[in-house]
Design a protein around this motif. Structure first.
Motif, PDB file in Angstrom:
ATOM      1  N   ALA A 211       0.804  -1.135  -0.115  1.00  0.00           N
ATOM      2  CA  ALA A 211       0.008  -0.080   0.069  1.00  0.00           C
ATOM      3  C   ALA A 211       0.795   1.342   0.114  1.00  0.00           C
ATOM      4  O   ALA A 211       1.897   1.249   0.619  1.00  0.00           O
ATOM      5  CB  ALA A 211      -1.035   0.141   1.177  1.00  0.00           C
ATOM      6  N   ILE A 212       0.317   2.396  -0.818  1.00  0.00           N
ATOM      7  CA  ILE A 212       1.084   3.682  -0.697  1.00  0.00           C
ATOM      8  C   ILE A 212       0.741   4.146   0.513  1.00  0.00           C
ATOM      9  O   ILE A 212      -0.355   4.330   1.031  1.00  0.00           O
ATOM     10  CB  ILE A 212       0.501   4.539  -1.875  1.00  0.00           C
ATOM     11  N   VAL A 229       4.298   0.981   2.532  1.00  0.00           N
ATOM     12  CA  VAL A 229       4.012   0.699   3.727  1.00  0.00           C
ATOM     13  C   VAL A 229       5.566   0.255   4.514  1.00  0.00           C
ATOM     14  O   VAL A 229       6.042   0.531   5.635  1.00  0.00           O
ATOM     15  CB  VAL A 229       3.324  -0.706   4.205  1.00  0.00           C
ATOM     16  N   ARG A 230       6.630  -0.227   3.614  1.00  0.00           N
ATOM     17  CA  ARG A 230       7.863  -0.809   4.085  1.00  0.00           C
ATOM     18  C   ARG A 230       8.844   0.399   4.494  1.00  0.00           C
ATOM     19  O   ARG A 230       9.625   0.532   5.523  1.00  0.00           O
ATOM     20  CB  ARG A 230       8.637  -1.627   3.038  1.00  0.00           C
ATOM     21  N   GLY A 231       8.818   1.542   3.804  1.00  0.00           N
ATOM     22  CA  GLY A 231       9.253   2.801   4.189  1.00  0.00           C
ATOM     23  C   GLY A 231      10.884   2.837   4.012  1.00  0.00           C
ATOM     24  O   GLY A 231      11.685   3.608   4.505  1.00  0.00           O
ATOM     25  N   ALA A 255      10.495   1.625   8.294  1.00  0.00           N
ATOM     26  CA  ALA A 255      10.241   2.652   8.954  1.00  0.00           C
ATOM     27  C   ALA A 255       8.877   3.395   8.295  1.00  0.00           C
ATOM     28  O   ALA A 255       8.395   3.100   7.255  1.00  0.00           O
ATOM     29  CB  ALA A 255      11.102   3.872   8.673  1.00  0.00           C
ATOM     30  N   GLU A 256       8.348   4.258   9.365  1.00  0.00           N
ATOM     31  CA  GLU A 256       7.152   5.088   8.800  1.00  0.00           C
ATOM     32  C   GLU A 256       7.532   6.079   8.404  1.00  0.00           C
ATOM     33  O   GLU A 256       7.925   7.115   9.184  1.00  0.00           O
ATOM     34  CB  GLU A 256       6.100   5.082   9.985  1.00  0.00           C
ATOM     35  N   CYS A 270      13.687  15.724  -0.297  1.00  0.00           N
ATOM     36  CA  CYS A 270      14.005  15.198   0.946  1.00  0.00           C
ATOM     37  C   CYS A 270      12.786  14.479   1.442  1.00  0.00           C
ATOM     38  O   CYS A 270      11.524  14.435   1.118  1.00  0.00           O
ATOM     39  CB  CYS A 270      14.166  16.671   1.756  1.00  0.00           C
ATOM     40  N   VAL A 271      13.070  13.751   2.255  1.00  0.00           N
ATOM     41  CA  VAL A 271      12.367  12.478   2.882  1.00  0.00           C
ATOM     42  C   VAL A 271      12.402  12.364   4.614  1.00  0.00           C
ATOM     43  O   VAL A 271      13.525  12.609   4.932  1.00  0.00           O
ATOM     44  CB  VAL A 271      12.340  11.050   2.379  1.00  0.00           C
ATOM     45  N   TRP A 272      11.355  12.462   5.301  1.00  0.00           N
ATOM     46  CA  TRP A 272      11.660  12.221   6.842  1.00  0.00           C
ATOM     47  C   TRP A 272      10.647  11.159   7.362  1.00  0.00           C
ATOM     48  O   TRP A 272       9.510  10.794   6.820  1.00  0.00           O
ATOM     49  CB  TRP A 272      11.462  13.671   7.362  1.00  0.00           C
ATOM     50  N   SER A 273      10.990  10.498   8.388  1.00  0.00           N
ATOM     51  CA  SER A 273      10.283   9.293   8.917  1.00  0.00           C
ATOM     52  C   SER A 273      10.378   9.231  10.437  1.00  0.00           C
ATOM     53  O   SER A 273      10.877  10.329  11.124  1.00  0.00           O
ATOM     54  CB  SER A 273      11.032   8.023   8.245  1.00  0.00           C
TER      55      SER A 273
END
Length: 462
Positions: A211-212, A229-231, A255-256, A270-273
């Motif tokens: 899932a996205i 979902v895997r992140g 990660a989420e 950029c991406v943050w979790s």
């Protein structure tokens, strides 16, 4: 002499239900138990606040820098029914319209004159003018997160939402977005919209096997970023052809991912979790900073190796400092049990801004600007970050260089300051998962913390 034993208890933590930027990252909004507030992103400044009684607002979504806000109730005691979107005009100080659905509103996305509402299994688009008109409706997969994204640049048309199958994304074409109304005298040459697209009304991209969880688009709508979902991976797609153009690795463990944001000129992302780390990737090949790759990636032409070693890793990163590292784990757990509305300290949202880098050059006709990052935490932290200076080759026209204001790389540690003060961070990082020493990191990979401030308490919320 006998001294009494005293215990030091932490102050009541700030509760923010929602923190989000407007599409241009010029302002941001917050929702608190007392109401909502609107801030200028840079320099940080409280523009206005509104006390709201009778319940909680789960979302406060600004439509660019206008006075129109979209409010959604939520939490244990919602101010409005969760199946409604309330149009609030801050200039008038009252509700001016509302949309009611038969189910809970999961997510919102807006651009000039348009609003898209994500429900659990469908997305509905509305045109906003003198009246609110329903434009269209599209079925989706089970979208409990309310994932949705809309292009906000002039003449853009893209609306991205989950498709009917998990991991698939549907690209919906709306009427062109009108350009912003210019302030001051009109430009000498009127801008013309690009030629109309010849693509179908919408198409589908098979992005992931699960899932996205995150969708992001550039202002022009040319590029789309997806996470699952895997992140672990961020995939970047060309929306005109539906082809994948980059696959970027956030990390190797699950990660989420809280969000993804493109730089406005489409040169970086950029991406943050929930790991508390912001990762920055370059999207330009052969110009600007280079993403990290495994030394084994050059052997893919000769021997079969796992795809993991072909991945592109971030060229820069920043870890959100732990504000309450001095508080024992027992105290933190007790505080969270007493107040379930508290969020993880590292939860944040990030936006790109253009900031001036020239302060004292009298002979310069115009100040130089560069792209920087603003990170907003759900505990009221405001961080302004400069990207590290890297050795770069000549970039093509229109591609901005990702240079910081200082060549020194500053480690992000525990940043504490008096109310409203600005500080920089140094020292070590301790997130409860082990300590990272400076010698363990490659030089020049960390973003520079230029300024740290607090919002949500020093401005009067208390």
């Amino acid at each position: 002499m006998n001294l009494a034993r005293h215990s030091i208890s932490p102050t009541d933590p700030l509760i923010l239900y929602d923190v989000r930027f407007d599409p241009d990252c010029q302002i941001f909004t917050t929702s608190t138990p007392e109401g909502f507030a609107v801030y200028r992103a840079l320099p940080l400044d409280l523009l206005r606040k509104r006390e709201v009684s009778g319940g909680i607002l789960s979302s406060v979504v600004p439509m660019h820098c206008s006075s129109l806000l979209f409010l959604v109730g939520g939490g244990r005691d919602p101010r409005y029914p969760p199946n409604k979107v309330v149009f609030w005009n801050e200039a008038l100080g009252k509700e001016v319209a509302e949309l009611e659905f038969r189910e809970k509103v999961r997510g919102l996305a807006c651009r000039r004159g348009w609003l898209a509402v994500a429900l659990r299994r469908r997305v509905v688009a509305f045109e906003i003018g003198e009246s609110v008109k329903r434009y269209g409706e599209w079925d989706t997969y089970d979208n409990t997160r309310g994932v949705i994204a809309i292009a906000t640049g002039a003449y853009s048309t893209l609306l991205a939402a989950p498709a009917r199958q998990p991991g698939h994304v549907q690209l919906i074409r709306l009427p062109p977005c009108p350009p912003p109304v210019p302030v001051g005298p009109p430009p000498p040459i009127p801008s013309r919209p690009p030629p109309p697209t010849t693509k179908h009304s919408h198409s589908v991209i098979v992005a992931h096997n699960t899932a996205i969880t995150t969708l992001a688009v550039t202002p022009s709508g040319r590029l789309l970023a997806t996470t699952s979902v895997r992140g672990t991976l961020v995939r970047v797609w060309d929306t005109a052809t539906g082809k994948q153009i980059r696959e970027l690795r956030r990390g190797s463990d699950q990660a989420e991912i809280y969000g993804v944001a493109f730089r406005p000129d489409e040169a970086e992302i950029c991406v943050w979790s929930d790991k508390g780390t912001i990762h920055v990737f370059s999207l330009i090949t052969g110009a600007g900073p280079l993403n990290r790759q495994s030394k084994l990636s050059s052997l893919t032409s000769f021997i079969p190796i796992p795809k993991y070693f072909e991945s592109e890793w971030s060229y820069a990163q920043f870890r959100i400092p732990t504000q309450s590292a001095h508080i024992s784990l027992t105290q933190q757990a007790t505080a969270r049990d007493a107040n379930p509305d508290l969020v993880e300290e590292e939860k944040c949202t990030v936006g790109w801004i253009e900031a001036s880098t020239l302060h004292s050059a009298a002979d310069a006709p115009l100040p130089a600007t560069e792209y920087q990052l603003i990170a907003l935490t759900y505990t009221g932290g405001w961080y302004r970050l400069a990207l590290p200076k890297m050795k770069t080759s000549s970039a093509p026209m229109g591609a901005a260089q990702a240079n910081g204001t200082s060549s020194a790389s500053v480690r992000s540690g525990r940043a504490r300051s008096p109310s409203g003060s600005s500080v920089t961070a140094g020292g070590r990082t301790d997130k409860g998962k082990g300590v990272t020493r400076d010698s363990d990191r490659k030089e020049g990979r960390d973003c520079t913390l230029l300024e740290f401030r607090r919002f949500g308490s020093w401005d009067g919320w208390g």
